[in-house]
Design an enzyme around this catalytic site. Structure first.
Site, PDB file in Angstrom:
ATOM      1  N   PRO A 227     -11.332 -20.062 -26.336  1.00 46.95           N
ATOM      2  CA  PRO A 227     -12.082 -21.297 -26.615  1.00 46.95           C
ATOM      3  C   PRO A 227     -13.493 -21.031 -27.123  1.00 46.95           C
ATOM      4  O   PRO A 227     -14.074 -19.985 -26.875  1.00 46.95           O
ATOM      5  CB  PRO A 227     -12.132 -21.995 -25.252  1.00 46.95           C
ATOM      6  CG  PRO A 227     -11.854 -20.941 -24.242  1.00 46.95           C
ATOM      7  CD  PRO A 227     -11.178 -19.794 -24.914  1.00 46.95           C
TER       8      PRO A 227
ATOM      9  N   VAL B 131     -21.684 -25.236 -20.704  1.00 47.32           N
ATOM     10  CA  VAL B 131     -22.608 -24.201 -20.228  1.00 47.32           C
ATOM     11  C   VAL B 131     -23.962 -24.808 -19.844  1.00 47.32           C
ATOM     12  O   VAL B 131     -24.475 -24.588 -18.746  1.00 47.32           O
ATOM     13  CB  VAL B 131     -22.815 -23.100 -21.301  1.00 47.32           C
ATOM     14  CG1 VAL B 131     -23.810 -22.065 -20.805  1.00 47.32           C
ATOM     15  CG2 VAL B 131     -21.494 -22.433 -21.656  1.00 47.32           C
TER      16      VAL B 131
ATOM     17  N   ASN C 239     -24.853 -19.025 -29.500  1.00 44.33           N
ATOM     18  CA  ASN C 239     -24.655 -17.830 -30.323  1.00 44.33           C
ATOM     19  C   ASN C 239     -25.499 -17.924 -31.593  1.00 44.33           C
ATOM     20  O   ASN C 239     -25.583 -18.987 -32.205  1.00 44.33           O
ATOM     21  CB  ASN C 239     -23.184 -17.718 -30.736  1.00 44.33           C
ATOM     22  CG  ASN C 239     -22.305 -17.174 -29.626  1.00 44.33           C
ATOM     23  OD1 ASN C 239     -22.533 -16.085 -29.125  1.00 44.33           O
ATOM     24  ND2 ASN C 239     -21.283 -17.944 -29.241  1.00 44.33           N
TER      25      ASN C 239
ATOM     26  N   SER D 279     -14.361 -20.453 -19.688  1.00 45.78           N
ATOM     27  CA  SER D 279     -15.303 -19.334 -19.559  1.00 45.78           C
ATOM     28  C   SER D 279     -16.718 -19.835 -19.299  1.00 45.78           C
ATOM     29  O   SER D 279     -17.621 -19.043 -19.024  1.00 45.78           O
ATOM     30  CB  SER D 279     -15.279 -18.503 -20.844  1.00 45.78           C
ATOM     31  OG  SER D 279     -15.556 -19.330 -21.961  1.00 45.78           O
TER      32      SER D 279
ATOM     33  N   LYS E 210     -13.874 -13.912 -34.874  1.00 49.34           N
ATOM     34  CA  LYS E 210     -14.113 -15.335 -34.611  1.00 49.34           C
ATOM     35  C   LYS E 210     -13.253 -16.176 -35.537  1.00 49.34           C
ATOM     36  O   LYS E 210     -12.995 -15.788 -36.686  1.00 49.34           O
ATOM     37  CB  LYS E 210     -15.587 -15.690 -34.869  1.00 49.34           C
ATOM     38  CG  LYS E 210     -16.043 -16.944 -34.147  1.00 49.34           C
ATOM     39  CD  LYS E 210     -16.467 -16.622 -32.723  1.00 49.34           C
ATOM     40  CE  LYS E 210     -17.043 -17.811 -32.005  1.00 49.34           C
ATOM     41  NZ  LYS E 210     -17.653 -17.403 -30.726  1.00 49.34           N
TER      42      LYS E 210
ATOM     43  N   LEU F 103     -26.272 -29.940 -23.288  1.00 50.20           N
ATOM     44  CA  LEU F 103     -25.847 -30.048 -21.878  1.00 50.20           C
ATOM     45  C   LEU F 103     -24.334 -30.128 -21.811  1.00 50.20           C
ATOM     46  O   LEU F 103     -23.763 -30.986 -21.142  1.00 50.20           O
ATOM     47  CB  LEU F 103     -26.478 -31.297 -21.246  1.00 50.20           C
ATOM     48  CG  LEU F 103     -28.004 -31.264 -21.197  1.00 50.20           C
ATOM     49  CD1 LEU F 103     -28.565 -32.674 -21.027  1.00 50.20           C
ATOM     50  CD2 LEU F 103     -28.480 -30.356 -20.065  1.00 50.20           C
TER      51      LEU F 103
END
Ligand code: NAI
Ligand code: PHE
Length: 348
Positions: free
Chosen positions: A113, A182, A258, A145, A74, A179
């Site tokens: 990204p 994703v 995450n 993604s 990362k 919001l």
């Protein structure tokens, strides 16, 4: 000292832009390390390093559980001011420096990204000489993604609901925090399933769009006190510690963010209270599947959707293991990741 277990963590501080750059590689065991670039403000360099290392570990777990031949990594760019207040020239320079850092890994770390960066930013990183996934389709990338992540989270939300005893989402109260790319798509999907939405976001425009879908908005600071059937965190990590786990009023948690837990103690408290937790590194794998599958494994839509569908089976397995072994679902998922990593490593 950070209790981490990763391979290496590189830090570069740049006076010209005021940004600090961190690249953490948790594992090379299954192949080159992969993981997105997060750009945001941090209270300190230590906080940025901690975030990068924990996020890199989450990538290792995520990729191993999904059986993707990549290690976890990362990038974190600690910005001097919020991204929206950076002028384009300074942002461009930050991306150039980031590209230089990524390129120094000689292809052993690939980025993409994440929060605070876009497909267009990945075009710049790539153009500056570092391999970046998730570029715009115009430059040969597979684009954002987020839609694939949202499709996977939707599957996870339905499985977590089923584990909590709900046959369908119709009529359930679903609380969504965040919001963005994703969360907004997950909101559309669960609203289409007939769920009652409660939403919160620091971005008023995002909230307004969800309210148009029929959602009820709550202040961001109230989210963890609001009662729901399902809680879907799609904003930032580190929001559920053992105290929050002890008071949160929901039946199940499944989302994109995450590292939503601060650690294993929170998972045990949730388990003890009978709150179903779909571990985030299983629920949010859709983005990694989409990027890695298409760009490294030559997958098309069929293979990507098949892999996304496995999220449900993997969660069922984790729920069953947790029940049999009297451990939290987080621990069961980590054990599964370790077993799959070992199996993949020995089969290489
Ligand atoms: P995004 O940046 O598009 O959306 C995040 C949203 O959360 C924004 O609308 C932002 O205003 C909101 N937010 C930030 N702080 C908040 C707070 N305290 N309370 C409420 N809302 C807040 O990011 P994206 O791509 O939607 O990702 C969401 C989460 O999912 C992140 O944690 C990311 O790491 C994770 N994730 C994303 C993947 C992807 O493919 N985009 C893949 C896997 C995980
Ligand atoms: N940042 C996303 C994630 O956390 C998507 C991503 C996956 C980006 C793999 C780069 C590489 O899963």
């Amino acid at each position: 000292m950070i209790d981490w277990g990763g391979v290496l963590c590189a830090v570069r501080c740049d006076d010209e832009t005021g940004a600090a750059f961190v690249i953490a590689v948790h594992s090379f065991a299954l192949g080159p390390a992969a993981g997105g670039t997060r750009a945001m403000e941090y209270p300190s360099l230590d906080a940025a390093v901690l975030d990068a290392t924990r996020l890199a570990e989450a990538m290792s777990l995520k990729l191993a559980v999904a059986g993707l031949p990549l290690g976890g990594g990362k990038s974190v760019i600690a910005l001097p001011v919020p991204r929206a207040r950076l002028d384009p020239a300074r942002w461009r320079r930050i991306l150039e420096i980031h590209a230089e850092n990524v390129a120094a890994f000689g292809g052993n770390y690939v980025t993409g990204p994440d929060v605070g960066t876009t497909a267009a930013d990945m075009d710049v990183v790539h153009e500056c000489g570092a391999y970046a996934t998730g570029r715009t389709p115009a430059t040969g990338g597979s684009g954002s993604s987020a839609p694939a992540t949202a499709r996977g989270v939707h599957i996870a939300v339905k499985r977590a609901a089923a584990e909590a005893g709900f046959d369908e989402l119709d009529g359930l109260t679903v609380l969504i925090q965040g919001l963005g790319a994703v969360g907004a798509e997950v909101a559309r999907r669960v609203a289409a399933d007939g769920a009652r939405l409660i939403v919160a976001d620091i971005d008023e425009r995002a909230v307004t769009a969800a309210v148009r879908l029929g959602a009820t908005a709550v202040p961001v600071e109230d989210v963890l006190q609001v009662e729901s059937d399902l809680f879907v965190p799609c904003a930032i990590g580190g929001i559920i510690d053992a105290d929050v786990a002890g008071t949160i009023r929901t039946k199940a948690i499944a989302g994109a963010a995450n590292n939503v837990l601060t650690g294993g103690a929170a998972a045990e408290v949730l388990q003890g209270r009978g709150i179903v937790l779909a571990p985030d590194f299983i629920a949010n794998v859709g983005g990694a599947v989409d990027l890695a599958g298409r760009e490294f494994l030559g997958w098309g839509d069929v293979e990507v959707e098949q892999k996304l569908a496995e999220i449900g089976d993997t969660l069922d397995r984790v729920f069953a293991d947790a029940a049999t072994e009297h451990i939290s679902t987080d621990e069961a998922a980590r054990c599964l990741a370790r077993r799959r990593l070992e199996a993949l490593r020995t089969s290489r």
